[in-house]
Design a protein around this motif. Structure first.
Motif, PDB file in Angstrom:
ATOM      1  N   SER A  35      15.235  -7.998  10.510  1.00  0.00           N
ATOM      2  CA  SER A  35      16.290  -7.047  10.282  1.00  0.00           C
ATOM      3  C   SER A  35      16.006  -5.621  10.047  1.00  0.00           C
ATOM      4  O   SER A  35      14.792  -5.066  10.069  1.00  0.00           O
ATOM      5  N   GLY A  36      17.042  -4.808  10.035  1.00  0.00           N
ATOM      6  CA  GLY A  36      16.983  -3.420   9.893  1.00  0.00           C
ATOM      7  C   GLY A  36      16.554  -2.793  11.199  1.00  0.00           C
ATOM      8  O   GLY A  36      15.848  -1.811  11.178  1.00  0.00           O
ATOM      9  N   ARG A  37      17.148  -3.356  12.387  1.00  0.00           N
ATOM     10  CA  ARG A  37      16.582  -2.704  13.807  1.00  0.00           C
ATOM     11  C   ARG A  37      17.119  -1.100  13.519  1.00  0.00           C
ATOM     12  O   ARG A  37      18.356  -0.835  13.307  1.00  0.00           O
ATOM     13  N   GLY A  38      16.433  -0.438  14.050  1.00  0.00           N
ATOM     14  CA  GLY A  38      16.774   1.250  13.555  1.00  0.00           C
ATOM     15  C   GLY A  38      15.757   1.568  12.961  1.00  0.00           C
ATOM     16  O   GLY A  38      15.473   3.002  12.759  1.00  0.00           O
ATOM     17  N   TYR A  39      14.918   0.968  12.317  1.00  0.00           N
ATOM     18  CA  TYR A  39      13.903   1.467  11.237  1.00  0.00           C
ATOM     19  C   TYR A  39      12.653   0.606  11.454  1.00  0.00           C
ATOM     20  O   TYR A  39      13.068  -0.724  11.550  1.00  0.00           O
ATOM     21  N   THR A  40      11.646   1.108  10.955  1.00  0.00           N
ATOM     22  CA  THR A  40      10.318   0.392  11.003  1.00  0.00           C
ATOM     23  C   THR A  40      10.274  -0.590   9.709  1.00  0.00           C
ATOM     24  O   THR A  40      10.976  -0.340   8.672  1.00  0.00           O
ATOM     25  N   LEU A  41       9.231  -1.358   9.703  1.00  0.00           N
ATOM     26  CA  LEU A  41       8.857  -2.190   8.531  1.00  0.00           C
ATOM     27  C   LEU A  41       8.705  -1.451   7.135  1.00  0.00           C
ATOM     28  O   LEU A  41       7.739  -0.656   7.079  1.00  0.00           O
ATOM     29  N   GLY A  42       9.451  -1.903   6.179  1.00  0.00           N
ATOM     30  CA  GLY A  42       9.315  -1.467   4.836  1.00  0.00           C
ATOM     31  C   GLY A  42      10.040   0.201   4.856  1.00  0.00           C
ATOM     32  O   GLY A  42       9.829   0.555   3.631  1.00  0.00           O
ATOM     33  N   TYR A  43      10.821   0.221   5.699  1.00  0.00           N
ATOM     34  CA  TYR A  43      11.270   1.872   5.702  1.00  0.00           C
ATOM     35  C   TYR A  43      12.078   2.102   4.180  1.00  0.00           C
ATOM     36  O   TYR A  43      11.784   2.965   3.628  1.00  0.00           O
ATOM     37  N   PHE A  44      12.891   1.050   4.133  1.00  0.00           N
ATOM     38  CA  PHE A  44      13.484   0.907   2.859  1.00  0.00           C
ATOM     39  C   PHE A  44      13.228  -0.352   1.996  1.00  0.00           C
ATOM     40  O   PHE A  44      12.927  -1.419   2.677  1.00  0.00           O
ATOM     41  N   LYS A  45      12.728  -0.043   0.518  1.00  0.00           N
ATOM     42  CA  LYS A  45      12.351  -1.173  -0.119  1.00  0.00           C
ATOM     43  C   LYS A  45      12.945  -0.943  -1.626  1.00  0.00           C
ATOM     44  O   LYS A  45      13.069   0.192  -1.915  1.00  0.00           O
ATOM     45  N   GLY A  46      12.964  -1.882  -2.422  1.00  0.00           N
ATOM     46  CA  GLY A  46      13.056  -1.751  -3.729  1.00  0.00           C
ATOM     47  C   GLY A  46      13.015  -3.278  -4.583  1.00  0.00           C
ATOM     48  O   GLY A  46      13.013  -4.309  -3.853  1.00  0.00           O
ATOM     49  N   PRO A  47      12.970  -3.122  -5.856  1.00  0.00           N
ATOM     50  CA  PRO A  47      12.828  -4.552  -6.523  1.00  0.00           C
ATOM     51  C   PRO A  47      14.254  -5.318  -6.240  1.00  0.00           C
ATOM     52  O   PRO A  47      13.889  -6.656  -6.355  1.00  0.00           O
ATOM     53  N   SER A  48      15.442  -4.707  -6.034  1.00  0.00           N
ATOM     54  CA  SER A  48      16.326  -5.340  -5.339  1.00  0.00           C
ATOM     55  C   SER A  48      16.942  -4.761  -4.142  1.00  0.00           C
ATOM     56  O   SER A  48      16.825  -3.636  -4.006  1.00  0.00           O
ATOM     57  N   TYR A  49      17.266  -5.686  -3.235  1.00  0.00           N
ATOM     58  CA  TYR A  49      17.495  -5.262  -1.791  1.00  0.00           C
ATOM     59  C   TYR A  49      18.643  -6.047  -1.275  1.00  0.00           C
ATOM     60  O   TYR A  49      18.649  -7.132  -1.464  1.00  0.00           O
ATOM     61  N   ALA A  50      19.502  -5.490  -0.646  1.00  0.00           N
ATOM     62  CA  ALA A  50      20.693  -6.279   0.038  1.00  0.00           C
ATOM     63  C   ALA A  50      20.856  -5.688   1.601  1.00  0.00           C
ATOM     64  O   ALA A  50      20.611  -4.384   1.990  1.00  0.00           O
ATOM     65  N   TYR A  51      21.027  -6.625   2.394  1.00  0.00           N
ATOM     66  CA  TYR A  51      21.229  -6.182   3.957  1.00  0.00           C
ATOM     67  C   TYR A  51      22.532  -7.025   4.372  1.00  0.00           C
ATOM     68  O   TYR A  51      22.870  -8.001   4.162  1.00  0.00           O
ATOM     69  N   LEU A  52      23.416  -6.067   5.358  1.00  0.00           N
ATOM     70  CA  LEU A  52      24.476  -6.764   5.910  1.00  0.00           C
ATOM     71  C   LEU A  52      24.292  -6.376   7.462  1.00  0.00           C
ATOM     72  O   LEU A  52      23.949  -5.339   7.790  1.00  0.00           O
ATOM     73  N   GLU A  53      24.547  -7.286   8.434  1.00  0.00           N
ATOM     74  CA  GLU A  53      24.499  -7.047   9.668  1.00  0.00           C
ATOM     75  C   GLU A  53      25.871  -7.721  10.467  1.00  0.00           C
ATOM     76  O   GLU A  53      26.145  -8.979  10.209  1.00  0.00           O
ATOM     77  N   SER A  54      26.537  -7.121  11.632  1.00  0.00           N
ATOM     78  CA  SER A  54      27.291  -7.861  12.506  1.00  0.00           C
ATOM     79  C   SER A  54      26.935  -7.612  13.688  1.00  0.00           C
ATOM     80  O   SER A  54      26.214  -6.477  13.991  1.00  0.00           O
ATOM     81  N   GLU A  55      27.005  -8.477  14.532  1.00  0.00           N
ATOM     82  CA  GLU A  55      26.567  -8.612  15.920  1.00  0.00           C
ATOM     83  C   GLU A  55      27.719  -9.129  16.957  1.00  0.00           C
ATOM     84  O   GLU A  55      28.329 -10.476  16.590  1.00  0.00           O
ATOM     85  N   TYR A  56      27.910  -8.853  18.055  1.00  0.00           N
ATOM     86  CA  TYR A  56      28.532  -9.335  19.193  1.00  0.00           C
ATOM     87  C   TYR A  56      27.879  -9.384  20.358  1.00  0.00           C
ATOM     88  O   TYR A  56      27.131  -8.703  20.717  1.00  0.00           O
ATOM     89  N   ARG A  57      27.948 -10.972  20.629  1.00  0.00           N
ATOM     90  CA  ARG A  57      26.960 -11.235  21.878  1.00  0.00           C
ATOM     91  C   ARG A  57      27.947 -11.650  22.926  1.00  0.00           C
ATOM     92  O   ARG A  57      28.976 -12.306  22.767  1.00  0.00           O
ATOM     93  N   PHE A  58      27.484 -11.406  23.966  1.00  0.00           N
ATOM     94  CA  PHE A  58      28.497 -11.534  25.227  1.00  0.00           C
ATOM     95  C   PHE A  58      27.506 -12.025  26.713  1.00  0.00           C
ATOM     96  O   PHE A  58      26.402 -11.086  26.615  1.00  0.00           O
TER      97      PHE A  58
END
Length: 433
Positions: A337-360
């Motif tokens: 998760s979080g392509r564009g940033y390195t491991l642990g770039y953003f973190k916290g006690p609570s964390y949420a992630y959203l991603e959308s992708e188009y494959r072709f």
């Protein structure tokens, strides 16, 4: 739980936007689907083995082609001033343990790397289904002398991000003034066992052991202290080592037709993680974690045209979590998760992630395909910033090479860009989600 209620309005707005964009794409392609459904693509998929056979003009072994197994190997490399030159490899494989009509394909992966400055890692992950999906094992085992470049808590604008340099996989090639390299010894044992209770429904339980020791910080002499040191002292954790151990109760709903590269269906998983002191945790805590994935195939003739959505989140409902055990960028099971940033770039006690992708597909024989993706991250801190208060975007494009058509195993290379000068190239085996 009050954090979720307080922030549900802003979160709902973001979900509505993502779903609206996907709905528009689906509506625009509905007419094309009707036409495509009347056609039949007679071109057989071609993977790396087929290309090799074609070049060498050898005949395929029909017995091997019939087996629903496959193993792929991907060399990995990188460089970071604090951790040195890194070299390693990732292996991905799979097996059909029952009839494809009623048994989900089982997958497993092994990776290891070593650096010129003593960073080393061995990690094994698996998602195995027995015949007729009666049982499902999911696990992640790891032993490592690990390292990450830390940027503090939360998702909010931070100074000095432009000095990170180009990222290769988990690490930046430069260390910014605002970054804090950390080295530590890490032992993880994560295992969940699910039992099928109805069609597509599973209940399960598991254990999650995380032991951090020999923690060393490159900038620990800073008079103001590092983010790790400040957080640990505020919340009563030893700055040189701690543990986060607990047990899990979980519920899963799964209609995906393939776990590696799905063309349709839903995957949803809801877990409560109890981390008591009597099991070895330094502080007692309670977490709610869930994951939701949805896939739409846009063409019956070419099912590889897919819109995919992914939402992953972890919320601290009580107690305190140790710093290196906080959820954040690339802390999902497969660390993608979080392509564009390195491991642990953003973190916290609570964390949420959203991603959308188009494959072709790019080539008609499916040997080459591509992806376009966009993601959002939000994290709280231990002061006044709440999860969903701010979101950090990332996105990019990627190339896929079909390695093993029987298991839909692909070699992946993605170029991604985030904010604060963060960008890079990310390699992997199989789709990100």
């Amino acid at each position: 739980m009050h954090l979720l209620i307080k922030n549900c309005k802003s979160f709902a707005q973001i979900v509505i936007v993502v779903l609206s964009v996907s709905a528009c794409c689906l509506l625009n392609t509905s007419k094309a689907q009707k036409t495509e459904a009347q056609k039949k693509d007679t071109v057989q998929p071609m993977d790396i083995s087929d290309v090799f056979l074609k070049i060498t003009k050898r005949k395929a072994d029909t017995l091997k082609l019939g087996k629903k197994t496959g193993i792929a190997l991907l060399p990995s490399f990188g460089y970071n001033p604090s951790f040195g030159f890194i070299i390693g490899a990732k292996i991905s494989g799979g097996k059909q343990n029952g009839s494809p009509e009623n048994t989900i394909y089982s997958v497993y992966g092994l990776e290891g790397f070593y650096s010129s400055k003593g960073i080393k890692n061995v990690q094994f992950r698996h998602n195995l289904f027995t015949a007729q999906n009666r049982w499902n094992w999911q696990g992640n085992w790891q032993i490592a002398r690990y390292g990450q470049v830390d940027y503090g808590l939360g998702t909010k604008k931070r100074a000095g991000g432009s000095g990170n340099g180009f990222n290769i996989n988990e690490l930046p090639t430069k260390i910014a003034d605002s970054a804090y390299p950390i080295k530590y010894t890490y032992l993880r044992l994560f295992e969940k066992l699910y039992r099928k209770i109805a069609q597509h429904w599973f209940v399960g339980a598991g254990i999650n052991i995380n032991m951090f020791s020999n923690i060393e910080e490159e900038k620990n002499t800073n008079l103001l202290g590092t983010p790790h040191k400040r957080y640990s002292l505020r919340n009563g954790f030893d700055t040189t080592g701690y543990s986060l151990n607990g047990f899990i109760l979980t519920l899963q709903y799964n209609t995906r037709e393939h776990p590696v590269r799905s063309y349709g269906g839903i995957y949803a998983d809801l877990s409560f993680c109890f981390n008591p002191v009597w099991l070895g945790s330094n502080k007692q805590s309670l977490q709610l974690q869930y994951e939701f994935r949805k896939y739409w195939s846009l063409s019956k003739r070419n099912p590889e045209h897919v819109i995919a959505l992914w939402h992953w989140a972890s919320y601290e409902l009580g107690g305190e979590l140790p710093y290196l055990g906080l959820p954040g960028t690339a802390s999902d099971t497969y660390g993608r998760s979080g392509r564009g940033y390195t491991l642990g770039y953003f973190k916290g006690p609570s964390y949420a992630y959203l991603e959308s992708e188009y494959r072709f597909p790019i080539l008609r024989n499916k040997f080459l395909s591509g992806v376009c993706f966009f993601n959002l991250q939000s994290a709280s801190d231990d002061n006044n910033t709440k999860v969903f208060d701010s979101w950090e975007p990332g996105g990019g494009v990627g190339l896929r090479v079909l390695f093993k058509k029987q298991g839909r195993i692909t070699l992946c290379a993605d170029f991604a860009k985030g904010k604060y000068g963060s960008d890079g190239i990310f390699f992997g085996l199989n789709e990100v989600f």
